[in-house]
Design a protein around this motif. Structure first.
Motif: not given
Length: 635
Positions: A217-221, A228, A467-468, A470-471
């Motif tokens: 999930l590191s690049t869902c932005d 995601c 952002s991730s 979770y934000e």
């Protein structure tokens, strides 16, 4: 239904029914402008024939909102007690008084009885008339218009009805309406013009995806995938599977998916779906054509199915309603015909000048009868197409909006995307004071059917750069802007008043009253949102990034389908028309509130996303665990 129209439109229909037989003619409908792309060619030939049709006012239609609230509001004793199709048909069929009044007027006007035909469901009266006779009956002049695509259209600027007849007629076709089908095109017409309804209203892309997509999930932005979305909205919860559940996605030919694209996507992101296809229900010759390929043909359907099927998983069948043949195409009305026979052309409904008609005589056209009440509607139906509200007349939109209310009465959830141009309409067009739509207009231009108070309108959000998941998300401001605003046709429904009045009291837009509907009394949109940026989609054999409320709408559709699954598994009803429920206090906090971003358009920054409901992201994005718990707590 008329109680939902703007005050100007209301005055056209609220006339005493007890007028004498001989009464003066009054204006019934008027068009203020010729839509973009059309030009006046000439006065229509007086001897030409017109399929003149009178849409009769439906009995009890003023109470349709009350009936719908009874089965949809969580505090109602009748919550979830949905109607059958026969109940709907019987309650709203026009009265004998209405039918007799219009028929008597036509006879007194010299129309022979054998030329006056009523539909079996009593909803329409049809007269095959010459242009000359139609002009006399309606006190109007018919003209022939041409479109840049080569299409021709018959219309008038305005028409009139006797004062004692006007209360019995919703509208007449052909007349001022211009939602003509434009699916046929020549080789010089850009492919994006094929997408009816609302030609060119499809997802946007920033092009081919060059980078590899991480499996975490590191690049869902930057890249939105199924994982995601599951992380954003908490859809990891496993719910029971009910055989009676169904999810429907609507597409309009020439738009179609490619199985090779589904395989490519599922092979990467959902292996248990590899090789699976949607259950295709053909309406009026619709099929997943492969002769025309490219993003404009395949982007929408590939997107909808990859994410709709991917989120609900392999145990849930997704039904694809493919509407219209490759020659004629289709409109929203053609789709509604298939669900509700009382709305159908062969029972007196559609107008062949506005809606596709079948059998299609064109080469390669569908030669079977038009689908008329032949399709069982799915429990949730998601559509990523639309019009500008100003493209259609108030009476026409009201009639169609009533159909969505009828589906809600039967326990069906209807979702429509809110548009991708902020406060501007599709194609980035804005309104002018004279009612025309242009790129340099300054008046906000809402979309339809999102403005219909009986559908759920879906806006778009995004994960901010850096952002991730979770934000908090923001309103979508990359490539597209979430459509939103206030209707110029429909009044604010009761279920929405508290939320919208709070917004207008605490965050009133600082714009002149003449560029938006600032009355505080009109239907506001969207209702909810979901992510609409950076979707990784397989299209024509390669991964591309896609943006739009076309993304967020099927995501919400999948989530509501899973909630239906859980309710049906424990013997409860489907969630049906969700708006009264999601705006209620029982669902406070069940959506992730979006408080940053805006939706520019028409030379402005548009509206702002704020705490609570706002005309950018609505109530916010779904929180699946909270929504599931709240709906399972209802009867």
């Amino acid at each position: 239904m008329r109680s939902l129209l703007s005050f100007v439109v209301l005055t056209l229909g609220l006339l005493a029914a007890a007028e004498p037989v001989l009464s003066p003619y009054i204006l019934h409908e008027k068009r203020t402008h010729i839509p973009t792309g059309w030009t006046l060619k000439r006065r229509h030939d007086p001897s030409a024939l017109l399929p003149l049709r009178f849409a009769l006012t439906q009995r009890n239609i003023d109470d349709i909102g009350k009936y719908l609230m009874e089965v949809s509001h969580p505090e109602s004793e009748k919550y979830g007690k949905h109607w059958s199709a026969s109940d709907v048909r019987d309650i709203f069929a026009p009265s004998d008084k209405t039918i007799d009044a219009v028929r008597s007027w036509l006879l007194e006007s010299g129309v022979e009885s054998e030329r006056i035909r009523s539909s079996p469901t009593k909803g329409w009266i049809e007269v095959t008339s010459s242009v000359e006779e139609a002009e006399r009956l309606l006190h109007t002049e018919y003209k022939l218009y041409g479109h840049s695509s080569g299409k021709e259209h018959v219309a008038c600027d305005a028409y009139h009805l006797p004062a004692h007849i006007a209360p019995h007629v919703d509208f007449v076709t052909p007349s001022v309406h211009f939602d003509a089908k434009l699916t046929r095109r020549d080789s010089s017409e850009p492919a994006r013009s094929i997408g009816q309804p609302g030609t060119g209203v499809g997802p946007k892309t920033s092009g081919k995806l060059e980078a590899a997509i991480p499996n975490d999930l590191s690049t869902c932005d930057q890249y939105i995938t199924l994982d995601c979305l599951r992380a954003l909205y908490g859809v990891e919860v496993t719910v029971p599977s009910s055989r009676s559940n169904s999810y429907g996605i609507v597409e309009y030919t020439r738009g179609a998916y490619l199985q090779t694209d589904l395989n490519m996507f599922f092979g990467n992101f959902s292996p248990d779906l590899y090789g699976k296809s949607p259950h295709l229900v053909s309406i009026d010759g619709g099929y997943a054509q492969t002769q025309d390929q490219g993003f404009d043909f395949n982007g929408e359907s590939d997107l909808d199915l990859q994410y709709g099927m991917g989120l609900v998983g392999p145990s849930q069948t997704v039904t694809l309603y493919q509407v219209g043949d490759i020659s004629e195409g289709a409109s929203f009305n053609n789709f509604l015909d298939a669900l509700d026979g009382s709305y159908c052309y062969y029972e007196g409904g559609d107008d062949p000048i506005q809606d596709a008609t079948y059998p299609d005589p064109n080469e390669g056209g569908y030669k079977g009868p038009e689908a008329c009440g032949t399709v069982t509607p799915a429990n949730v139906i998601s559509t990523s197409y639309g019009y500008n509200e100003a493209d259609l007349t108030p009476f026409y939109t009201a009639r169609q909006c009533s159909e969505y209310a009828k589906l809600g009465l039967m326990g069906i959830t209807i979702l429509y995307s809110s548009g991708d141009f902020g406060v501007a309409g599709h194609f980035d067009l804005c309104l002018n004071p004279d009612g025309t739509q242009t790129a340099d207009g300054m008046i906000f231009n809402p979309t339809f059917p999102g403005t219909c108070p009986y559908v759920t309108s879906v806006g778009a959000t995004m994960v901010p750069s850096g952002s991730s998941v979770y934000e908090p998300e923001t309103a979508c401001e990359e490539v597209i802007y979430s459509g939103g605003g206030f209707s110029n046709y429909f009044a604010m429904p009761d279920y929405q008043k508290t939320a919208v009045e709070y917004y207008l009291t605490h965050y009133h837009p600082d714009y002149p009253a003449d560029i938006w509907n600032s009355t505080g009394k009109s239907r506001a949109l969207p209702d909810i949102s979901a992510n609409g940026a950076n979707y990784v989609v397989a299209v024509d054999g390669e991964f591309v990034l896609i943006y739009g409320t076309s993304c967020s709408t099927p995501v919400n559709g999948a989530i509501f389908t899973m909630i239906n699954d859980a309710r049906l598994a424990v013997g409860k009803s489907t969630i049906g028309f969700i708006n009264p429920t999601i705006y209620s206090s029982a669902f406070a906090g069940a959506f992730n509130d979006i408080t940053s971003g805006d939706n520019p358009g028409c030379g402005t920054n548009g509206y702002n996303a704020t705490p609570g409901w706002d005309p950018v992201t609505g109530l916010g994005t779904p929180n699946f665990p909270k929504l599931l718990a709240a709906w399972l707590a209802l009867p």
